[in-house]
Scaffold this active site. Structure first.
Site, PDB file in Angstrom:
ATOM      1  N   ALA A 217       0.812  -1.223   0.000  1.00 58.29           N
ATOM      2  CA  ALA A 217       0.000   0.000   0.000  1.00 58.29           C
ATOM      3  C   ALA A 217       0.843   1.269   0.000  1.00 58.29           C
ATOM      4  O   ALA A 217       0.442   2.288  -0.563  1.00 58.29           O
ATOM      5  CB  ALA A 217      -0.937  -0.007   1.207  1.00 58.29           C
TER       6      ALA A 217
ATOM      7  N   THR B 291       0.095   5.341  -1.502  1.00 59.57           N
ATOM      8  CA  THR B 291      -0.472   6.378  -0.641  1.00 59.57           C
ATOM      9  C   THR B 291      -0.205   7.775  -1.198  1.00 59.57           C
ATOM     10  O   THR B 291      -1.040   8.672  -1.068  1.00 59.57           O
ATOM     11  CB  THR B 291       0.048   6.280   0.813  1.00 59.57           C
ATOM     12  OG1 THR B 291       1.452   6.091   0.780  1.00 59.57           O
ATOM     13  CG2 THR B 291      -0.596   5.131   1.556  1.00 59.57           C
TER      14      THR B 291
ATOM     15  N   HIS C 123      -3.314  -9.850  -4.447  1.00 60.57           N
ATOM     16  CA  HIS C 123      -4.591  -9.664  -3.744  1.00 60.57           C
ATOM     17  C   HIS C 123      -5.706  -9.263  -4.702  1.00 60.57           C
ATOM     18  O   HIS C 123      -6.699  -8.673  -4.293  1.00 60.57           O
ATOM     19  CB  HIS C 123      -4.423  -8.648  -2.614  1.00 60.57           C
ATOM     20  CG  HIS C 123      -3.577  -9.163  -1.481  1.00 60.57           C
ATOM     21  ND1 HIS C 123      -3.092  -8.376  -0.455  1.00 60.57           N
ATOM     22  CD2 HIS C 123      -3.109 -10.411  -1.208  1.00 60.57           C
ATOM     23  CE1 HIS C 123      -2.369  -9.118   0.387  1.00 60.57           C
ATOM     24  NE2 HIS C 123      -2.369 -10.348  -0.053  1.00 60.57           N
TER      25      HIS C 123
ATOM     26  N   CYS D  11     -18.877 -12.764 -11.373  1.00 58.58           N
ATOM     27  CA  CYS D  11     -20.044 -13.424 -10.796  1.00 58.58           C
ATOM     28  C   CYS D  11     -19.577 -14.586  -9.918  1.00 58.58           C
ATOM     29  O   CYS D  11     -18.769 -15.402 -10.348  1.00 58.58           O
ATOM     30  CB  CYS D  11     -20.942 -13.932 -11.924  1.00 58.58           C
ATOM     31  SG  CYS D  11     -22.314 -14.940 -11.332  1.00 58.58           S
TER      32      CYS D  11
ATOM     33  N   CYS E 240     -21.285 -17.949 -11.944  1.00 59.21           N
ATOM     34  CA  CYS E 240     -20.885 -18.417 -13.287  1.00 59.21           C
ATOM     35  C   CYS E 240     -19.537 -17.844 -13.726  1.00 59.21           C
ATOM     36  O   CYS E 240     -19.051 -18.175 -14.807  1.00 59.21           O
ATOM     37  CB  CYS E 240     -21.959 -18.096 -14.321  1.00 59.21           C
ATOM     38  SG  CYS E 240     -21.988 -16.362 -14.861  1.00 59.21           S
TER      39      CYS E 240
ATOM     40  N   CYS F 285     -25.384 -10.457 -11.715  1.00 59.17           N
ATOM     41  CA  CYS F 285     -24.824 -10.920 -12.988  1.00 59.17           C
ATOM     42  C   CYS F 285     -25.895 -10.853 -14.073  1.00 59.17           C
ATOM     43  O   CYS F 285     -27.004 -11.342 -13.877  1.00 59.17           O
ATOM     44  CB  CYS F 285     -24.317 -12.341 -12.816  1.00 59.17           C
ATOM     45  SG  CYS F 285     -23.754 -13.102 -14.353  1.00 59.17           S
TER      46      CYS F 285
ATOM     47  N   ASN G 290      10.839   1.284   3.024  1.00 63.82           N
ATOM     48  CA  ASN G 290       9.617   1.529   3.807  1.00 63.82           C
ATOM     49  C   ASN G 290       9.919   2.514   4.929  1.00 63.82           C
ATOM     50  O   ASN G 290      10.960   2.410   5.582  1.00 63.82           O
ATOM     51  CB  ASN G 290       9.093   0.210   4.407  1.00 63.82           C
ATOM     52  CG  ASN G 290       7.621   0.276   4.735  1.00 63.82           C
ATOM     53  OD1 ASN G 290       6.799   0.609   3.886  1.00 63.82           O
ATOM     54  ND2 ASN G 290       7.263  -0.011   5.978  1.00 63.82           N
TER      55      ASN G 290
HETATM   56 ZN   LIG Z   1     -23.349 -15.263 -13.431  1.00 65.88          ZN
END
Ligand SMILES: [Zn+2]
Length: 250
Positions: free
Chosen positions: A16, A20, A115, A123, A126, A147, A213
């Site tokens: 992060a 920033t 991440h 969805c 699906c 969806c 850092n």
């Molecule tokens: Zn779907």
């Protein structure tokens, strides 16, 4: 000019702290999202999200207001593009979901989003994927957007608590870590696993570890070099040094 025969040698892990300066708050810092509003973390719990329409509605409203939509890459993101162009970059491994490395010009295939990403939404039933911006545009009439293929629940492709990391992301990150002669950890306190575990893996594989850092990290004791200056200065300076060191005759 780089020696084009030489394989790239530098892997960079970003957290992060690299974003920033782009106006994106971190989660755990003094001004962090979860520090200021602990309930915000509940919006990222996959079980609550899948179960409770109110959590989804609050979550979508929060994403719509997120700083990421206005954020622009900084010198710290851009210098990693220079590193790639110099033929030195194995990969950028990022804990961020803001897409700023790609926005700066890093090749998508050099960026491993450990991440996930806010750029796309999928969805849960699906797996159809659509741009998150398109989903956000539907919020005024659809506070819990569904969806358009199957009616299933939609969720941004950010990794929520209780979810696995994206398919093959960790595998690719481990391979890039083992290939590194220099491993640079930027803007992360290295406390979130399994990603933080890449650092001792790099050191065990013989890499030189550079930590960039402002605050101490969990692996400072393994670092060959620690840079506490602001990331927007420290990282471009470091990249310039690495590129110069690669040039013939030096
Ligand atoms: Zn779907």
């Amino acid at each position: 000019m780089p020696h084009h025969d030489d394989p790239p040698t530098v892997t960079v892990l970003t957290g992060a702290g690299i974003s920033t300066a782009s106006g994106i708050p971190d989660f755990r810092g003094p001004q962090g999202v979860w520090t200021r509003d602990p309930a915000a973390a509940d919006l990222l719990d996959i079980d609550a999200y899948a179960r409770d329409a109110r959590v989804r509605e609050r979550g979508w409203r929060a994403w719509a207001q997120h700083a990421v939509w206005e954020a622009r890459p900084t010198a710290a993101h851009r210098c990693l593009v220079d590193l790639e162009r110099a033929g030195l970059l194995v990969a950028v491994l990022t804990q961020n979901f803001d897409g700023l490395h790609q926005a700066a010009g890093s090749s998508p295939d050099k960026v491993v989003e450990l991440h996930g990403t806010l750029t796309t939404t999928s969805c849960l039933r699906c797996a159809t994927t659509v741009p998150t911006r398109d989903v956000l545009a539907r919020l005024p009439t659809e506070p819990d957007p569904r969806c358009q293929v199957c009616g299933g629940i939609l969720k941004p492709d950010v990794v929520y608590f209780g979810e696995r990391l994206p398919d093959d992301a960790l595998e690719r990150a481990v391979a890039a870590t083992r290939d590194a002669h220099t491993f640079v950890a930027v803007g992360t306190t290295l406390t979130v696993h399994p990603v933080a575990g890449l650092v001792p893996l790099a050191v065990d594989a013989g890499a030189r570890l550079v930590v960039v850092n402002a605050e101490p990290t969990a692996y400072d004791h393994l670092a060959d070099e620690i840079l506490r200056d602001p990331i927007d200065q420290a990282l471009p300076d470091l990249v310039a040094r690495l590129v110069r060191a690669r040039e013939p005759g030096l």
